[in-house]
Design a protein around this motif. Structure first.
Motif, short mmCIF file in Angstrom:
data_model
loop_
_atom_site.label_atom_id
_atom_site.label_comp_id
_atom_site.label_asym_id
_atom_site.label_seq_id
_atom_site.Cartn_x
_atom_site.Cartn_y
_atom_site.Cartn_z
N SER A 138 5.16 6.75 1.32
CA SER A 138 4.59 6.01 2.45
C SER A 138 5.27 4.63 2.48
O SER A 138 5.92 4.24 1.52
CB SER A 138 3.08 5.83 2.26
OG SER A 138 2.83 5.09 1.09
N TYR A 139 5.14 3.95 3.59
CA TYR A 139 5.65 2.57 3.66
C TYR A 139 4.54 1.64 3.21
O TYR A 139 3.41 1.72 3.72
CB TYR A 139 6.08 2.24 5.08
CG TYR A 139 7.35 2.92 5.49
CD1 TYR A 139 8.59 2.37 5.18
CD2 TYR A 139 7.33 4.14 6.16
CE1 TYR A 139 9.76 3.01 5.52
CE2 TYR A 139 8.50 4.78 6.52
CZ TYR A 139 9.71 4.22 6.20
OH TYR A 139 10.88 4.86 6.54
N VAL A 140 4.83 0.79 2.25
CA VAL A 140 3.82 -0.16 1.75
C VAL A 140 4.41 -1.57 1.73
O VAL A 140 5.63 -1.75 1.84
CB VAL A 140 3.33 0.21 0.33
CG1 VAL A 140 2.58 1.53 0.32
CG2 VAL A 140 4.47 0.23 -0.66
N THR B 31 -7.82 -1.06 3.54
CA THR B 31 -6.61 -1.21 4.37
C THR B 31 -6.49 -2.66 4.81
O THR B 31 -7.43 -3.44 4.66
CB THR B 31 -6.69 -0.33 5.65
OG1 THR B 31 -7.84 -0.73 6.40
CG2 THR B 31 -6.80 1.15 5.31
N VAL C 239 8.51 -4.92 3.23
CA VAL C 239 8.02 -3.56 3.54
C VAL C 239 9.05 -2.58 2.99
O VAL C 239 10.24 -2.68 3.28
CB VAL C 239 7.86 -3.36 5.07
CG1 VAL C 239 7.39 -1.94 5.37
CG2 VAL C 239 6.88 -4.36 5.64
N SER D 178 7.30 3.52 -0.79
CA SER D 178 6.45 3.31 -1.97
C SER D 178 7.20 3.52 -3.29
O SER D 178 6.87 2.91 -4.30
CB SER D 178 5.25 4.25 -1.89
OG SER D 178 5.68 5.57 -1.69
N VAL E 236 0.99 -4.68 -4.75
CA VAL E 236 1.11 -3.85 -3.54
C VAL E 236 -0.11 -4.16 -2.68
O VAL E 236 -1.25 -4.06 -3.15
CB VAL E 236 1.14 -2.35 -3.88
CG1 VAL E 236 1.28 -1.52 -2.62
CG2 VAL E 236 2.28 -2.05 -4.84
N PRO F 199 -2.86 -0.42 2.31
CA PRO F 199 -2.12 0.26 3.39
C PRO F 199 -2.34 -0.42 4.74
O PRO F 199 -3.45 -0.87 5.04
CB PRO F 199 -2.73 1.67 3.39
CG PRO F 199 -3.28 1.85 2.02
CD PRO F 199 -3.71 0.51 1.55
N THR G 273 -2.95 1.66 -5.32
CA THR G 273 -2.84 1.45 -3.87
C THR G 273 -1.88 2.45 -3.24
O THR G 273 -2.13 2.99 -2.16
CB THR G 273 -2.34 0.02 -3.59
OG1 THR G 273 -3.02 -0.87 -4.45
CG2 THR G 273 -2.56 -0.36 -2.15
N ILE G 274 -0.77 2.69 -3.94
CA ILE G 274 0.24 3.61 -3.39
C ILE G 274 -0.34 5.02 -3.27
O ILE G 274 -0.22 5.68 -2.23
CB ILE G 274 1.51 3.61 -4.28
CG1 ILE G 274 2.25 2.28 -4.12
CG2 ILE G 274 2.42 4.78 -3.94
CD1 ILE G 274 3.36 2.06 -5.12
N SER H 157 -2.71 5.36 -0.47
CA SER H 157 -2.09 5.42 0.86
C SER H 157 -1.73 6.85 1.25
O SER H 157 -1.55 7.17 2.42
CB SER H 157 -0.84 4.52 0.91
OG SER H 157 0.20 5.11 0.15
#
Lengths: 424, 275
Positions: free
Chosen positions: A147-149, A169, A270, A273, A291, A294, A367-368, A371
C-alpha cells in the motif's frame, strides 16, 4: 601457415563449444512429477524463504517435486508472452495481478476455483479476491500486497509543533496541513517520487471516489471526472500553491525521494509500504521515523490492490498438482513468512493477523499491516490496453500536468483522448 | 607557442580520458559503498567506508561466475562463427558485380529492419522444434544470425578498400587464387576482421532480450540476465550488488579489447608493408 592453424583452431573451438553445450539441458522421463515454478522473488530474504517453502513441499511430496526457475521482473511480460504463445510456459507463474489479467482473458491460465477451499476464499478480502477474478474464475492466488503509506521524520514534526496523527486513518487534508507546517527554513514538508505517477494516482483514486475504468478487456471505457482528478490536483496545489513538496522529487523515483528524507530536507515522504525495511537499513543513526496512519479521502481510506500472485498454466500436464502447490504456498504460515521477508502485506486476514502478532508495531509494521484491510479491487487491472495507456498516454500527461505545462482540463482531455486512441 | 601546444594537447587528452573514465570510476566507487551511503544526498567519489559485501553478494547470491562463463562461451562461439561465415561472404559480396550483389546488400539492409520482438516468437518455435530452446547452442546460433548482417556489412567495406590491382599483381607473378587470398588479401583484411570480432563479441556479451526469452533454466543464464535479477519489482534495485556485478561484467570486454587492440594495429602495419 599461421592462418590455416588459426582457422583450424577456430573450427575446433566452435565444434567443442557446440558439443559441450549440446550436453547440457535435462529432461525427465518417468519418476516423480516435476513442476516448474517461475519465481520473481528478488530480495535475498524472500529468495531464501521461497526456497524454504519449496524445500518443505518437496520433502512432504516426494512424488511431486517443484523446481524453482528464478526470473527477473524486468522483461518478464515479454518472456511470458513468448512462453505462453509457444506453449512452453512454466507450470506455476509468479507475477502481478495487472500482468496476468490479459493472459487469463486469452485463456492461458487455469481456473483455480475448484482448488480453492471455502476457508481460503473467506480468508482473502473480497476486494483482493476480485483483483484475481477474471470472467468469474479465480485465475490466481494473491501472495503479497503493498500500500502507499506516509513515512515521517518524527523529530521534524515535533519541532514544527505538529500534532502527530494517531487515529485509525488520517485525511489528505491533514497531510496537507502537516506538510505546510513543516515547510520552513529551506526544508519541505513532503517528498513524493512521482516520476511514474500513474500507478500511484490510479491506486489512490478510490479514496476520492475515482475508478478510472469501467468494463473489462477490449470493452473497457475510461472516464476522468472529479474523483480521478482530485489527487493530481491536490499534488499540484501542494507543489505550486503551498510549495510544500520538494520540487525535484516530483521527477524522481520513489527510492530517490528517500535521500532528501534521510537528509532532513523533507519531513515526510509517500512511499510503497515495503520501503520500511530500506529506511530501517539505510537511514542515518538516530533518525527517528514513524509511519503515519493510512490516508483517507472523502470516500474513505481505500486503495486499489495490485497483488503479486501465483497462477497455474492451463496447458500444464499437472494442473491439479500445481494448484495444490499454490494452495500450500499460500497457507497462513508461509504467507506470513514470505511477506515478512519481502516487507509486504499478506493478502489473507489470517496471515496478516499472524504477522501482526509476531512483529507488533516494530518499524511501522502495525500501521502498514493495518493498511492492508483497506485494499480493494482495481478496475484498471481488467482494462485491456491499460499498460499501453499508462506508458504512452497517462504518465507523460501527468508529468506535463505536474510540470504545469497543461492545466486540469488539458490533462483530462489528454487522458481520455489518449485512451480512445490506444483502445481503437 | 609550439612549446605550449604539446602540454595543451596532453591536458586535453587527460581531460578526455577523465571524461570517458568517470562513469567507470563512479561504478567502481558505487560497488564498494554501503546501501546507506548510496541512498544519501552527500554523494562523494570515494566511499566513506569500504564495503566489500556487495561483491560477496553478487558472487554468492546470484551465481554471477557461472553466468559469466555462459556469456563467455556464447560470445566467443558466436564471434568465431560470425567471423568464419562473414569473411568469405564479405569477400564475395565486395568483389561480385551485378544483380546478386545488389540482392545481397539489399538483404543485409532489410534484415536490420525487423524489431526483435517481431521475430522472437517464430524463432523460439523453430529452436524448440530443434531442441535448442533453453540451450546455449541455440542462443549462439541466434546471436550469430543476429550479428551476421552487420558483420558482413562491416567486412565488405574493408574488402572493397583493398585495391583489386594488388590481387591482379599477385596473379601476374604466378600466385594461385588461394595464395593471393592468403598472402595478400587476408593480411590486409586483418584489421577489419579484428574490428568485426570486437563488435561481435561485445554485441553477444551484452545481448539481453534473446537470452531473456530463450533461456529458461538458471544454469543456462547469461550475465545480462543474472544482472537483471538485481532489479526488482516496484522499482527496487540492489544498487551496490548491481554495481559490483557490472564491474565484474566489464572486465572480460576490457581484456578482450586490450588483446585485440594490438592485433588491430599490427594488422594495419602488415597491410601497409605488403601494400
Amino acid at each position: 601457415m599461421k592462418t590455416r592453424r588459426a582457422v583450424v583452431a577456430a573450427c575446433l573451438l566452435v565444434t567443442s563449444l557446440l558439443l559441450a553445450a549440446c550436453g547440457g539441458g535435462s529432461g525427465d522421463s518417468g519418476g516423480p512429477v516435476t513442476l516448474t515454478f517461475q519465481s520473481l522473488s528478488d530480495q535475498p530474504a524472500a529468495i531464501a524463504q521461497t526456497q524454504k517453502i519449496v524445500g518443505d513441499w518437496n520433502k512432504a511430496h516426494p512424488d511431486v517435486q517443484v523446481k524453482i526457475v528464478p526470473a527477473g521482473w524486468d522483461g518478464v511480460y515479454d518472456k511470458l508472452v513468448t512462453q505462453f504463445n509457444a506453449g512452453s510456459a512454466p507450470d506455476i507463474v509468479h507475477y502481478e495481478a495487472a500482468g496476468i489479467a490479459p493472459f487469463a482473458s486469452d485463456g492461458y491460465l487455469a481456473d483455480l476455483t475448484p482448488y480453492l477451499s471455502g476457508q481460503k476464499r473467506a480468508d482473502i478480502p473480497k476486494g483482493v479476491l476480485d483483483s484475481v477474478t477474471v470472467d468469474g474464475k479465480v485465475v490466481a492466488v494473491p501472495t503479497e500486497l503493498q500500500s502507499y503509506v506516509v513515512f515521517a521524520n518524527k523529530t521534524q514534526l515535533q519541532q514544527a509543533g505538529v500534532a502527530i496523527p494517531t487515529g485509525a486513518t488520517m485525511t489528505w487534508d491533514q497531510l496537507r496541513q502537516i506538510a505546510k507546517a513543516t515547510t520552513k527554513d529551506g526544508k519541505y514538508g513532503l517528498g513524493w517520487g512521482l516520476s511514474s505517477p500513474t500507478a500511484a494516482f490510479v491506486a489512490l483514486a478510490p479514496a476520492f471516489g475515482g475508478k478510472y475504468f469501467q468494463g473489462t478487456g477490449d470493452n473497457a471505457s475510461l472516464s476522468v471526472g472529479q474523483g480521478e482528478m482530485a489527487l493530481p490536483q491536490l499534488v499540484n496545489s501542494m507543489a505550486y500553491q503551498d510549495k510544500s513538496i520538494l520540487p525535484v522529487t516530483l521527477t524522481q523515483s520513489g527510492t530517490k525521494a528517500l535521500a532528501p528524507f534521510y537528509a532532513g530536507q523533507t519531513a515526510m515522504t509517500v512511499q510503497g509500504s515495503y520501503q520500511a525495511v530500506n529506511i530501517e537499513k539505510d537511514a542515518p543513526k538516530g533518525f527517528d521515523w514513524i509511519v503515519l496512519p493510512p490516508l483517507a479521502g472523502p470516500s474513505g481510506p481505500e486503495q486499489a490492490a495490485n497483488p503479486q500472485t501465483l497462477s497455474v498454466n492451463k496447458d500444464s500436464a499437472h494442473v491439479k498438482e500445481a494448484a495444490q502447490f499454490v494452495d500450500f504456498f499460500t497457507d497462513t504460515e508461509n504467507l506470513a513468512a514470505m511477506n515478512e521477508a519481502d516487507a509486504l502485506i499478506p493478502p489473507t486476514t489470517s496471515a496478516r493477523q499472524a504477522l501482526t502478532a509476531k512483529l507488533g508495531s516494530k518499524n511501522g509494521w502495525g500501521t502498514i499491516l493495518a493498511s492492508g484491510q483497506y485494499l480493494t479491487s482495481a478496475p484498471y487491472l481488467f482494462a485491456g490496453k491499460y499498460a499501453q495507456w499508462k506508458d504512452t498516454v497517462a504518465t507523460p500527461a501527468y508529468q506535463r500536468f505536474l510540470a504545469q505545462q497543461v492545466d486540469a482540463n488539458g490533462l483530462k482531455s489528454q487522458l481520455e483522448d489518449g485512451w480512445k486512441s490506444v483502445s481503437k | 607557442m609550439r612549446l605550449l601546444l604539446r602540454p595543451a594537447q596532453y591536458a586535453a587528452l587527460a581531460l578526455y580520458i577523465l571524461f570517458l573514465g568517470f562513469p567507470l570510476l563512479w561504478l567502481i566507487s558505487a560497488s564498494v559503498k554501503s546501501s546507506g551511503e548510496l541512498n544519501s544526498l552527500s554523494a562523494s567519489l570515494l566511499p566513506h567506508e569500504w564495503h566489500w559485501e556487495n561483491y560477496a553478494e553478487a558472487f554468492t547470491k546470484q551465481g554471477l561466475l557461472h553466468s559469466a562463463w555462459n556469456s563467455l562461451v556464447v560470445a566467443l562461439a558466436s564471434t568465431a562463427l560470425s567471423v568464419l561465415i562473414a569473411v568469405p561472404a564479405a569477400y564475395v559480396l565486395a568483389r561480385l558485380r551485378g544483380k546478386v550483389r545488389v540482392a545481397g546488400v539489399g538483404w543485409i539492409l532489410v534484415s536490420q529492419v525487423f524489431p526483435v520482438v517481431l521475430i522472437i516468437l517464430p524463432l523460439f518455435l523453430i529452436l524448440r522444434t530443434l531442441g535448442l530452446a533453453d540451450n546455449l547452442v541455440g542462443l549462439t546460433l541466434v546471436h550469430t544470425t543476429y550479428m551476421l548482417p552487420f558483420a558482413l556489412w562491416m567486412l565488405q567495406g574493408y574488402v572493397a578498400a583493398i585495391p583489386v590491382e594488388l590481387e591482379e599483381a599477385g596473379a601476374m607473378d604466378g600466385a594461385s587464387r588461394l595464395t593471393v587470398l592468403r598472402t595478400i588479401v587476408f593480411p590486409l583484411l586483418a584489421p577489419g576482421v579484428v574490428a568485426t570480432a570486437m563488435f561481435s563479441f561485445v554485441s553477444s556479451w551484452n545481448e539481453f532480450f534473446f537470452a531473456l526469452v530463450l533461456l529458461q533454466s538458471p544454469e543456462n543464464y547469461t550475465l545480462p540476465i543474472t544482472l537483471n535479477m538485481f532489479v526488482g519489482g516496484e522499482g527496487k534495485v540492489a544498487l551496490g550488488p548491481l554495481a559490483a556485478g557490472a564491474v565484474l561484467a566489464a572486465i572480460p570486454s576490457i581484456v578482450f579489447f586490450s588483446i585485440l587492440r594490438r592485433k588491430l594495429t599490427s594488422g594495419l602495419m602488415a597491410g601497409a608493408v605488403k601494400g
